[in-house]
Design a protein around this motif. Structure first.
Motif, PDB file in Angstrom:
ATOM      1  N   ILE A 180      30.476  68.066  79.759  1.00  0.00           N
ATOM      2  CA  ILE A 180      29.879  67.019  78.916  1.00  0.00           C
ATOM      3  C   ILE A 180      28.415  67.322  78.588  1.00  0.00           C
ATOM      4  O   ILE A 180      27.906  66.917  77.551  1.00  0.00           O
ATOM      5  CB  ILE A 180      30.049  65.585  79.486  1.00  0.00           C
ATOM      6  CG1 ILE A 180      29.254  65.371  80.754  1.00  0.00           C
ATOM      7  CG2 ILE A 180      31.516  65.242  79.702  1.00  0.00           C
ATOM      8  CD1 ILE A 180      29.153  63.891  81.093  1.00  0.00           C
ATOM      9  N   ALA A 184      26.855  67.774  74.682  1.00  0.00           N
ATOM     10  CA  ALA A 184      25.594  67.238  74.166  1.00  0.00           C
ATOM     11  C   ALA A 184      24.749  68.350  73.543  1.00  0.00           C
ATOM     12  O   ALA A 184      24.266  68.217  72.414  1.00  0.00           O
ATOM     13  CB  ALA A 184      24.820  66.546  75.279  1.00  0.00           C
ATOM     14  N   GLU A 193      17.052  64.828  75.741  1.00  0.00           N
ATOM     15  CA  GLU A 193      18.034  63.903  75.156  1.00  0.00           C
ATOM     16  C   GLU A 193      19.342  63.923  75.939  1.00  0.00           C
ATOM     17  O   GLU A 193      19.988  62.896  76.129  1.00  0.00           O
ATOM     18  CB  GLU A 193      18.281  64.270  73.681  1.00  0.00           C
ATOM     19  CG  GLU A 193      17.114  63.923  72.791  1.00  0.00           C
ATOM     20  CD  GLU A 193      17.065  64.720  71.486  1.00  0.00           C
ATOM     21  OE1 GLU A 193      16.265  64.366  70.614  1.00  0.00           O
ATOM     22  OE2 GLU A 193      17.803  65.719  71.349  1.00  0.00           O
ATOM     23  N   THR A 194      19.712  65.120  76.404  1.00  0.00           N
ATOM     24  CA  THR A 194      20.930  65.229  77.214  1.00  0.00           C
ATOM     25  C   THR A 194      20.775  64.487  78.538  1.00  0.00           C
ATOM     26  O   THR A 194      21.669  63.758  78.967  1.00  0.00           O
ATOM     27  CB  THR A 194      21.234  66.723  77.485  1.00  0.00           C
ATOM     28  OG1 THR A 194      21.296  67.396  76.231  1.00  0.00           O
ATOM     29  CG2 THR A 194      22.546  66.890  78.229  1.00  0.00           C
ATOM     30  N   HIS A 197      20.673  60.509  77.666  1.00  0.00           N
ATOM     31  CA  HIS A 197      21.840  59.834  77.105  1.00  0.00           C
ATOM     32  C   HIS A 197      23.163  60.232  77.747  1.00  0.00           C
ATOM     33  O   HIS A 197      24.165  59.558  77.578  1.00  0.00           O
ATOM     34  CB  HIS A 197      21.939  60.107  75.604  1.00  0.00           C
ATOM     35  CG  HIS A 197      20.815  59.510  74.813  1.00  0.00           C
ATOM     36  ND1 HIS A 197      20.610  58.159  74.738  1.00  0.00           N
ATOM     37  CD2 HIS A 197      19.835  60.083  74.090  1.00  0.00           C
ATOM     38  CE1 HIS A 197      19.550  57.918  73.993  1.00  0.00           C
ATOM     39  NE2 HIS A 197      19.053  59.076  73.588  1.00  0.00           N
ATOM     40  N   VAL A 198      23.182  61.347  78.454  1.00  0.00           N
ATOM     41  CA  VAL A 198      24.455  61.809  79.023  1.00  0.00           C
ATOM     42  C   VAL A 198      24.413  61.891  80.550  1.00  0.00           C
ATOM     43  O   VAL A 198      25.253  61.314  81.224  1.00  0.00           O
ATOM     44  CB  VAL A 198      24.839  63.189  78.418  1.00  0.00           C
ATOM     45  CG1 VAL A 198      26.086  63.729  79.092  1.00  0.00           C
ATOM     46  CG2 VAL A 198      25.047  63.054  76.921  1.00  0.00           C
ATOM     47  N   PRO A 201      23.233  58.287  82.404  1.00  0.00           N
ATOM     48  CA  PRO A 201      24.300  57.271  82.352  1.00  0.00           C
ATOM     49  C   PRO A 201      25.517  57.659  83.185  1.00  0.00           C
ATOM     50  O   PRO A 201      26.123  56.812  83.824  1.00  0.00           O
ATOM     51  CB  PRO A 201      24.671  57.212  80.865  1.00  0.00           C
ATOM     52  CG  PRO A 201      23.473  57.697  80.147  1.00  0.00           C
ATOM     53  CD  PRO A 201      22.825  58.707  81.050  1.00  0.00           C
ATOM     54  N   TYR A 202      25.863  58.931  83.199  1.00  0.00           N
ATOM     55  CA  TYR A 202      27.029  59.351  83.970  1.00  0.00           C
ATOM     56  C   TYR A 202      26.779  59.185  85.466  1.00  0.00           C
ATOM     57  O   TYR A 202      27.678  58.810  86.217  1.00  0.00           O
ATOM     58  CB  TYR A 202      27.353  60.818  83.666  1.00  0.00           C
ATOM     59  CG  TYR A 202      28.645  61.303  84.290  1.00  0.00           C
ATOM     60  CD1 TYR A 202      29.848  61.162  83.608  1.00  0.00           C
ATOM     61  CD2 TYR A 202      28.663  61.869  85.554  1.00  0.00           C
ATOM     62  CE1 TYR A 202      31.031  61.581  84.173  1.00  0.00           C
ATOM     63  CE2 TYR A 202      29.840  62.290  86.126  1.00  0.00           C
ATOM     64  CZ  TYR A 202      31.028  62.142  85.434  1.00  0.00           C
ATOM     65  OH  TYR A 202      32.203  62.556  86.002  1.00  0.00           O
ATOM     66  N   ARG A 204      24.704  57.094  86.915  1.00  0.00           N
ATOM     67  CA  ARG A 204      23.978  55.856  87.248  1.00  0.00           C
ATOM     68  C   ARG A 204      24.496  55.180  88.516  1.00  0.00           C
ATOM     69  O   ARG A 204      23.705  54.654  89.302  1.00  0.00           O
ATOM     70  CB  ARG A 204      24.023  54.874  86.065  1.00  0.00           C
ATOM     71  CG  ARG A 204      25.423  54.376  85.780  1.00  0.00           C
ATOM     72  CD  ARG A 204      25.574  53.710  84.452  1.00  0.00           C
ATOM     73  NE  ARG A 204      27.000  53.543  84.244  1.00  0.00           N
ATOM     74  CZ  ARG A 204      27.554  53.097  83.141  1.00  0.00           C
ATOM     75  NH1 ARG A 204      26.793  52.771  82.133  1.00  0.00           N
ATOM     76  NH2 ARG A 204      28.847  52.974  83.049  1.00  0.00           N
ATOM     77  N   VAL A 293      31.715  55.226  86.411  1.00  0.00           N
ATOM     78  CA  VAL A 293      32.299  55.745  85.180  1.00  0.00           C
ATOM     79  C   VAL A 293      33.775  56.010  85.417  1.00  0.00           C
ATOM     80  O   VAL A 293      34.134  56.769  86.296  1.00  0.00           O
ATOM     81  CB  VAL A 293      31.604  57.056  84.767  1.00  0.00           C
ATOM     82  CG1 VAL A 293      32.249  57.622  83.526  1.00  0.00           C
ATOM     83  CG2 VAL A 293      30.135  56.823  84.551  1.00  0.00           C
ATOM     84  N   LYS A 294      34.622  55.307  84.638  1.00  0.00           N
ATOM     85  CA  LYS A 294      36.067  55.489  84.867  1.00  0.00           C
ATOM     86  C   LYS A 294      36.609  56.613  83.997  1.00  0.00           C
ATOM     87  O   LYS A 294      36.131  56.870  82.940  1.00  0.00           O
ATOM     88  CB  LYS A 294      36.802  54.190  84.570  1.00  0.00           C
ATOM     89  CG  LYS A 294      36.714  53.251  85.765  1.00  0.00           C
ATOM     90  CD  LYS A 294      37.003  51.808  85.340  1.00  0.00           C
ATOM     91  CE  LYS A 294      36.127  50.843  86.082  1.00  0.00           C
ATOM     92  NZ  LYS A 294      35.146  50.199  85.272  1.00  0.00           N
TER      93      LYS A 294
END
Lengths: 294, 256
Positions: A180, A184, A193-194, A197-198, A201-202, A204, A293-294
């Motif tokens: 992932i 990005a 940015e990666t 935003h990626v 969040p993954y 967290r 994250v599911k």
């Protein structure tokens, strides 16, 4: 066949031993809880729920209210968390994503050493180095220049819990799947940015779990806090005030408590701290499940 | 269909790529025609994936990796451009479907804009999302569940979502690295049909080690072996009348 039977036998023994061990843990927790309730019973009987929201702590007139310590514990812990979280996050991103292993590995090692330093040493260090700095700050802000106090305790706590929050967050950031990240980068994202935003969040839920682990440690931390918080058993009015946490008041007064009700009141504070820790952990678990994250 | 008459979008000159001291692709000279499907074929480890990852400069993300030579995208040497700019113009679809697990289907399609901090007006965002999903033949299946997580979809749908995500930023070229190798036969076929339709919109360069697939969908085929470009030509010609003995051996299954 004989071999097989022996195997089954050991298998069985092993299963029984591990079951007993696991049950022992539950028994231990319940046992501690029951002991705390029994030992604090005189205080529970005398003050009831009033114990939690009254602010007078006066061993001489045998009047005990735990609110100043409750506030002290929650205030110093959350302040420590607020101070430590940005550093933990930045450090975790650096060690987990940006730094080459050549650099990340030694830094991680030293950070884990930091987690192993005894609490009393942090306390000593804080007395010699943080107290003068805080005193200077207090003069700047026009607060009474104690040097000691809630803010100093929060600073020490922040430093002490940083390695916990950081290492958990670093580990989950390292676990973010490469594919992932490549997705990005493939869309033209920069590294920043990666991360924003990626990766964050993954990760967290794990990052939050690390912060909760750190909070758990901050709530119960005793020695270093007792050394720098000023040990004043009254309601604090600002973060510059002297104060006490639940743990520090127990450590400070337990050897001096001669009255039964004083002793029981201190144990009841211990009981409260136990309950708060359990509640904080339960809430955190729920949040972690929701963030996952599911 | 001859290569000489078609406009060329990608041209490499003496392209070499390394991992540390290992030379993964060697002195590649190739001209990739515009709005055609070009398949890169060859046994595992032949450098075809490394080659495709040079074309959007993703190769450089691997520690110790470097590139020499030149790659021209419409006469601009992309090795002298900012890789960020190159990757916006040259999109990529990966081997395993990799939608962003923290984003919804809708957010995934528009991720290229969000990641770069570009804010689209609501109606324009909706338009682009629908356009990209229609192009990826996914719109009818997801139009009512746009706000569910992308990872909730099946593998084949996820891969089409990734295609939509790549298309949404309107790239000039779409690179595909074995896009069907993690999918079931039915989903693979859907993606193959999609690729053939997509060449109207975008140039496609696809890595595959599935020979029949290359035969079905590509206009041109390049055969890589041990880091070298052995042969390149119109697919029909290369399949029926290979010029190099190594190509023939590969096509007849003497090695794989």
């Amino acid at each position: 066949m004989k071999f097989n039977l022996a195997g089954q036998f050991y298998d069985d023994i092993f299963r029984k031993i591990s079951t007993v061990m696991a049950l022992l843990i539950i028994g231990l927790v319940i046992g501690i809880f029951i002991t705390l309730v029994i030992e604090s019973w005189p205080s529970i009987k005398a003050f009831g729920l009033r114990f939690i929201w009254t602010t007078t702590w006066d061993p001489v007139s045998r009047e005990f209210g735990a609110l100043p310590f409750l506030v002290g514990t929650l205030l110093t812990s959350f302040l420590a968390l607020i101070i430590a979280t940005p550093f933990a996050l930045a450090g975790a991103i650096f060690l987990g994503e940006i730094a080459p292993p050549r650099l990340a590995n030694p830094i991680s090692f030293i950070m884990e050493l930091l987690a192993g330093i005894p609490s009393v040493i942090y306390g000593l260090w804080a007395l010699f180095y943080l107290v003068p700095i805080v005193r200077w700050l207090e003069i700047k802000f026009g607060a009474p220049p104690f040097g000691l106090g809630m803010f100093t305790a929060s600073l020490v706590l922040a430093i002490m819990i940083l390695p916990y929050a950081l290492s958990v967050a670093r580990d989950v950031i390292k676990l973010v799947p490469q594919d992932i990240k490549e997705a990005a980068y493939g869309l033209g994202a920069t590294r920043w940015e990666t991360i924003l935003h990626v990766i964050v969040p993954y990760a967290r839920s794990g990052i939050f779990a690390g912060i909760v682990l750190a909070l758990g440690r901050a709530l119960g931390e005793t020695m270093a806090v007792t050394m720098v918080i000023g040990n004043r058993s009254a309601m604090p009015h600002s973060i510059w005030d002297l104060g006490n946490t639940m743990a520090s008041v127990i450590a400070n007064e337990f050897t001096e408590a001669t009255e039964d009700v004083h002793l029981a009141a201190l144990v009841e504070i211990g009981l409260l701290l136990f309950v708060i820790t359990v509640i904080v952990n339960l809430i955190a678990r729920l949040i972690i499940i929701r963030l996952k994250v599911k | 269909m001859s290569l000489e008459r078609l406009p060329i979008i990608f041209r490499t000159e003496d392209l070499c790529a390394y991992y540390e001291d290992f030379m993964a692709i060697k002195h590649i000279n190739i001209k990739i025609p515009q709005k055609q499907v070009t398949a890169l074929m060859g046994p595992s480890g032949c450098g075809k994936t490394t080659f495709i990852r040079c074309l959007n400069r993703l190769h450089e993300l691997t520690p110790g990796a470097r590139i020499t030579g030149s790659i021209y995208l419409r006469d601009q040497n992309i090795l002298q451009l900012d890789p960020i700019v190159v990757r916006r113009r040259v999109g990529m679809v990966f081997q395993r479907p990799n939608p962003f697990p923290t984003m919804t289907i809708y957010e995934n399609v528009l991720a290229g804009y969000k990641l770069l901090g570009i804010r689209l007006p609501r109606n324009e965002a909706d338009e682009i999302a629908e356009w990209a999903l229609r192009k990826a033949a996914l719109w009818e299946e997801v139009k009512d569940i746009l706000h569910r997580r992308g990872t909730f979809l099946s593998g084949g749908q996820q891969q089409r979502l990734c295609i939509a995500r790549a298309l949404a930023v309107k790239p000039e070229v779409l690179l595909m690295d074995e896009p069907t190798s993690a999918l079931d036969p039915k989903s693979s076929l859907q993606i193959e049909n999609l690729i053939v339709e997509l060449k109207e919109t975008v140039t496609i360069v696809i890595v595959t080690h599935n020979m029949p697939q290359a035969g079905r969908i590509s206009d041109f085929t390049a055969f890589f072996y041990l880091g070298e470009l052995v042969e390149f030509g119109p697919t029909a010609e290369l399949f029926t009348n290979p010029k190099d003995p190594r190509t023939e051996e590969y096509l007849t299954g003497k090695f794989s």
